[in-house]
Design a protein around this motif. Structure first.
Motif, PDB file in Angstrom:
ATOM      1  N   PRO A   1      25.765 -34.586 115.504  1.00  0.00           N
ATOM      2  CA  PRO A   1      24.961 -33.785 117.036  1.00  0.00           C
ATOM      3  C   PRO A   1      25.534 -33.335 118.024  1.00  0.00           C
ATOM      4  N   GLU A   2      26.478 -33.359 118.790  1.00  0.00           N
ATOM      5  CA  GLU A   2      27.165 -32.655 119.296  1.00  0.00           C
ATOM      6  C   GLU A   2      28.164 -31.153 118.984  1.00  0.00           C
ATOM      7  N   ARG A   3      28.325 -30.916 118.320  1.00  0.00           N
ATOM      8  CA  ARG A   3      29.016 -29.778 117.342  1.00  0.00           C
ATOM      9  C   ARG A   3      28.047 -29.104 117.165  1.00  0.00           C
ATOM     10  N   ALA A   4      27.588 -26.931 117.577  1.00  0.00           N
ATOM     11  CA  ALA A   4      27.044 -26.890 117.197  1.00  0.00           C
ATOM     12  C   ALA A   4      27.232 -26.216 115.615  1.00  0.00           C
ATOM     13  N   ALA A   5      25.989 -26.335 114.827  1.00  0.00           N
ATOM     14  CA  ALA A   5      26.124 -25.519 113.370  1.00  0.00           C
ATOM     15  C   ALA A   5      25.956 -24.149 113.103  1.00  0.00           C
ATOM     16  N   CYS A   6      25.223 -23.758 114.261  1.00  0.00           N
ATOM     17  CA  CYS A   6      24.648 -22.402 114.437  1.00  0.00           C
ATOM     18  C   CYS A   6      24.111 -21.854 115.710  1.00  0.00           C
TER      19      CYS A   6
END
Length: 167
Positions: free
Chosen positions: A45-50
């Motif tokens: 949840p800390e990494r942007a997927a888009c």
């Protein structure tokens, strides 16, 4: 739902939420005005997927689609010059009670306390519109009045009712 406000030094501010379905979304408001819509990775949840970059008008239109929010921008320069007077710009959102209706329809019985003194439509100023002037989605109504009058006008545009003691 809780909205987290996260300072991003040198960039701006991120407002992030986690939905009931445990999807994390964020909006990054950059210092120069651009906004980024962020969908985070469900596994991290800390990494942007888009990430989707939005211009100011695109962000307003997306907000309209999601909630039909009425935005009120205060014109501080005029307010500072005249005590008790409030000057605002009210953008007419999609689905607003005002969309397609005349100023007369919005103010039955000749409501006073605030007046639409101009409308900005497609970048063109319409000064002193008459009571038959019909507002449209994305118009910006420039209104002047006291604080209560502006609140009533905003509620009428949003399609809701407000009441205040003694009024």
């Amino acid at each position: 739902m809780t909205i987290e406000r996260i300072a991003l030094p040198g960039v701006g501010v991120c407002h992030a939420i986690t939905t009931g379905a445990r999807q994390r979304l964020g909006v990054i408001n950059r210092r120069h005005g651009r906004r980024d819509l962020v969908v985070y990775d469900q596994d991290d949840p800390e990494r942007a997927a888009c990430t989707v970059s939005l211009a100011d008008h695109e962000a307003h239109q997306l907000a309209d689609l999601l909630a039909g929010t009425v935005f009120v921008d205060h014109v501080r320069e005029l307010e500072l010059q005249t005590a008790g007077l409030t000057a605002v710009r009210i953008r007419i959102p999609a689905g607003s009670a005002a969309d397609g209706h005349s100023l007369r329809d919005l103010q039955p019985g000749g409501f006073s306390g605030a007046a639409v003194v101009a409308v900005i439509r497609d970048g063109t100023l319409v000064p002193a519109p008459d009571h038959g002037f019909a507002l449209r989605h994305d118009d910006i109504a420039v209104a002047v009045g006291d604080e209560y009058g502006i609140a009533v006008l905003t509620a009428l545009i949003a399609g809701s009712r407000i009441s205040a003691p003694g009024r």
